[in-house]
Write a protein that holds these residues in place. Structure first.
Motif, PDB file in Angstrom:
ATOM      1  N   ASP A  39       2.962  -7.461 -13.337  1.00  0.00           N
ATOM      2  CA  ASP A  39       2.789  -8.489 -12.594  1.00  0.00           C
ATOM      3  C   ASP A  39       3.035  -8.184 -11.287  1.00  0.00           C
ATOM      4  N   LEU A  40       1.542  -7.958 -11.218  1.00  0.00           N
ATOM      5  CA  LEU A  40       0.884  -7.269  -9.762  1.00  0.00           C
ATOM      6  C   LEU A  40       1.593  -8.490  -8.357  1.00  0.00           C
ATOM      7  N   SER A  41       0.639  -9.480  -8.674  1.00  0.00           N
ATOM      8  CA  SER A  41       1.205 -10.563  -8.074  1.00  0.00           C
ATOM      9  C   SER A  41       2.727 -10.745  -7.205  1.00  0.00           C
ATOM     10  N   ASP A  42       3.596 -10.380  -8.170  1.00  0.00           N
ATOM     11  CA  ASP A  42       4.928 -10.537  -7.515  1.00  0.00           C
ATOM     12  C   ASP A  42       5.588  -9.104  -6.428  1.00  0.00           C
ATOM     13  N   ALA A  77      -4.045   0.453  -2.115  1.00  0.00           N
ATOM     14  CA  ALA A  77      -3.703  -0.482  -1.414  1.00  0.00           C
ATOM     15  C   ALA A  77      -4.401  -1.780  -2.069  1.00  0.00           C
ATOM     16  N   PHE A  78      -3.533  -2.836  -2.905  1.00  0.00           N
ATOM     17  CA  PHE A  78      -3.868  -3.474  -3.543  1.00  0.00           C
ATOM     18  C   PHE A  78      -2.485  -5.142  -2.467  1.00  0.00           C
ATOM     19  N   THR A  79      -3.776  -5.926  -2.394  1.00  0.00           N
ATOM     20  CA  THR A  79      -3.234  -7.270  -1.289  1.00  0.00           C
ATOM     21  C   THR A  79      -4.084  -8.155  -1.314  1.00  0.00           C
ATOM     22  N   SER A  80      -3.569  -9.245  -0.780  1.00  0.00           N
ATOM     23  CA  SER A  80      -3.461 -11.126  -1.370  1.00  0.00           C
ATOM     24  C   SER A  80      -2.785 -11.680   0.182  1.00  0.00           C
ATOM     25  N   GLY A  81      -3.543 -12.486  -0.067  1.00  0.00           N
ATOM     26  CA  GLY A  81      -3.217 -13.685   0.710  1.00  0.00           C
ATOM     27  C   GLY A  81      -4.036 -13.982   2.304  1.00  0.00           C
ATOM     28  N   LEU A  82      -3.897 -14.893   3.120  1.00  0.00           N
ATOM     29  CA  LEU A  82      -4.522 -14.630   4.095  1.00  0.00           C
ATOM     30  C   LEU A  82      -5.338 -14.006   5.445  1.00  0.00           C
ATOM     31  N   ASP A 123     -13.313   8.498   4.172  1.00  0.00           N
ATOM     32  CA  ASP A 123     -13.182   6.878   4.749  1.00  0.00           C
ATOM     33  C   ASP A 123     -11.548   5.587   4.327  1.00  0.00           C
ATOM     34  N   ILE A 124     -10.935   5.388   4.253  1.00  0.00           N
ATOM     35  CA  ILE A 124     -10.810   4.183   3.900  1.00  0.00           C
ATOM     36  C   ILE A 124     -11.723   2.212   3.766  1.00  0.00           C
ATOM     37  N   ALA A 125     -12.067   2.153   2.636  1.00  0.00           N
ATOM     38  CA  ALA A 125     -12.417   1.567   1.813  1.00  0.00           C
ATOM     39  C   ALA A 125     -12.397   0.216   1.346  1.00  0.00           C
ATOM     40  N   ARG A 126     -12.002  -1.068   1.422  1.00  0.00           N
ATOM     41  CA  ARG A 126     -12.092  -1.458   0.672  1.00  0.00           C
ATOM     42  C   ARG A 126     -13.430  -1.125  -0.953  1.00  0.00           C
ATOM     43  N   VAL A 127     -12.795  -1.946  -1.596  1.00  0.00           N
ATOM     44  CA  VAL A 127     -13.257  -1.043  -3.491  1.00  0.00           C
ATOM     45  C   VAL A 127     -13.685  -1.930  -4.072  1.00  0.00           C
ATOM     46  N   PRO A 143      -5.045 -10.435 -10.184  1.00  0.00           N
ATOM     47  CA  PRO A 143      -4.713 -11.943  -9.827  1.00  0.00           C
ATOM     48  C   PRO A 143      -6.151 -11.902  -8.640  1.00  0.00           C
ATOM     49  N   LYS A 144      -6.315 -13.782  -8.691  1.00  0.00           N
ATOM     50  CA  LYS A 144      -6.852 -14.052  -7.882  1.00  0.00           C
ATOM     51  C   LYS A 144      -6.858 -13.945  -6.712  1.00  0.00           C
ATOM     52  N   GLY A 145      -8.272 -13.262  -5.584  1.00  0.00           N
ATOM     53  CA  GLY A 145      -7.549 -12.937  -4.093  1.00  0.00           C
ATOM     54  C   GLY A 145      -7.306 -11.687  -3.435  1.00  0.00           C
ATOM     55  N   THR A 146      -7.302 -11.181  -4.955  1.00  0.00           N
ATOM     56  CA  THR A 146      -6.518  -9.683  -4.465  1.00  0.00           C
ATOM     57  C   THR A 146      -7.542  -9.170  -4.188  1.00  0.00           C
ATOM     58  N   VAL A 147      -7.472  -7.784  -3.451  1.00  0.00           N
ATOM     59  CA  VAL A 147      -8.210  -7.298  -2.131  1.00  0.00           C
ATOM     60  C   VAL A 147      -7.571  -5.725  -2.822  1.00  0.00           C
ATOM     61  N   ARG A 148      -8.781  -5.183  -2.868  1.00  0.00           N
ATOM     62  CA  ARG A 148      -8.940  -3.337  -3.097  1.00  0.00           C
ATOM     63  C   ARG A 148      -8.601  -2.564  -1.975  1.00  0.00           C
ATOM     64  N   HIS A 149      -7.956  -2.343  -1.676  1.00  0.00           N
ATOM     65  CA  HIS A 149      -8.710  -0.695  -0.701  1.00  0.00           C
ATOM     66  C   HIS A 149      -8.083   0.376  -0.751  1.00  0.00           C
TER      67      HIS A 149
END
Length: 174
Positions: A39-42, A77-82, A123-127, A143-149
């Motif tokens: 349940d990653l999105s939660d 790091a997994f993040t979502s949202g604006l 270096d920290i990078a979006r992947v 989940p849709k819209g998830t960004v991973r660094h």
């Protein structure tokens, strides 16, 4: 007569070291684990901590692997949202600070050890969420819209005093 103790200590997993450093640093602000939850999105923002197998490890080899071990620690790091892009970078930067703080202050994580040196980092990078030549597709169902660094740290790790709680090491050697 009991068997003599081996002339070397047992190491704990580098992921345990990472968890022991990052969980107190972030508190309840970020969920941290060694596997992506179903349940990653939660659970976002979420940090995945694990050992890595990339090349380049050879450059930090200890002269005596009995008492110092070279390990690669991956922090994702997994993040979502604006603000997913900036939040992911900020979480990774905070994780980098936590790892350097643990090294500089010689924080010992029970059952895992401590950081003797940080020999290199990426270096920290979006992947991307797609496979690379170093592994299988791991993130096909994010989940849709998830960004991973990601940040990767090459560490020289000291073994933990008092052992690792490794149940597969016979008690006379622990």
């Amino acid at each position: 007569m009991a068997a003599p103790l081996p002339p070397y200590p047992a190491f704990g997993p580098v992921a345990r070291l990472g968890l022991g450093i990052l969980r107190p640093w972030f508190g309840d602000a970020v969920t941290i684990g060694t596997q992506i939850p179903a349940d990653l999105s939660d659970k976002m923002p979420f940090i995945l901590v694990r050992a890595d197998r990339r090349t380049g490890r050879e450059s930090g080899v200890s002269q005596d692997e009995r008492f110092l071990r070279t390990s690669l620690l991956s922090v994702e790091a997994f993040t979502s949202g604006l603000n997913a892009e900036s939040d992911g970078f900020d979480i990774e930067e905070s994780a980098r600070m936590a790892i350097y703080h643990a090294w500089r202050n010689q924080i010992v994580v029970p059952g895992a050890g401590s950081i003797a040196a940080i020999t290199s980092t990426t270096d920290i990078a979006r992947v991307s969420d797609y496979a690379t030549s170093t592994g299988v597709v791991q993130y096909a169902s994010l989940p849709k819209g998830t960004v991973r660094h990601e940040g990767v740290y090459q560490l020289l790790v000291r073994p933990p005093k008092g052992g690792t709680a490794n149940r597969f090491i016979p008690s006379q050697y622990a």
